[in-house]
Design an enzyme around this catalytic site. Structure first.
Site: not given
Length: 165
Positions: A7, A67, A140
């Site tokens: 992330d 992501e 996260d």
């Protein structure tokens, strides 16, 4: 298959490593790489790169699941996160990892079956799928694990579809 989920962020970059065997997911490790706001951006990016390289060396993942950026109304923040994302992709590419990218909508759909799922729903699914006693923190790390799980689900489908090409 061992998957490194990322992330991206320049203040906090979440990561999660999972093993996938069939439909069984096992967590190998997770955490966050942080940078101090007093650091210059090039130093922050260098730190992120070095830490990701160490994580890759330690866990030896087969693939990476990163992501993609979502639309951000703050252009400066989007650019800075994009730079951190680029560093993460570079570290994975330099390590010879196959890189898979998923939008937040795809990740939510892959975990919950609904692309507009709330953050708490995603976190609960990460906890349940990986058989954890609590939701990983900071957020996260849970997001990074969600990206890894998403690829774990999608990789099987991709292999099956490749047979028909």
């Amino acid at each position: 298959m061992r998957i490194l989920g990322i992330d991206p962020g320049y203040a906090i970059l979440g990561y999660g490593i999972i093993d996938v065997k069939g439909n069984h997911f096992t967590v190998c490790g997770y955490g966050a790489v942080t940078t101090d706001s007093s650091m210059e951006m090039p130093d922050r990016l260098k730190h992120l790169y070095q830490q990701i390289m160490e994580i890759i060396q330690e866990y030896e993942p087969d693939v990476a699941s990163i992501e993609e950026l979502f639309f951000n109304t703050n252009t400066k923040t989007a650019i800075l996160v994009g730079q951190a994302r680029g560093v993460a992709i570079l570290a994975c590419a330099n390590s010879g990892l196959e890189i898979n990218e998923y939008t937040p909508l795809q990740i939510k759909q892959g975990l919950v079956g609904y692309g507009r799922a709330e953050k708490k729903q995603i976190q609960s699914m990460v906890k349940a799928i990986l058989n954890l006693t609590e939701v990983p923190k900071p957020d996260d790390t849970a997001d990074a694990l969600a990206a890894a799980i998403c690829h774990g689900h999608c990789a099987g489908h991709q292999k099956r579809l490749a047979k028909y090409k």
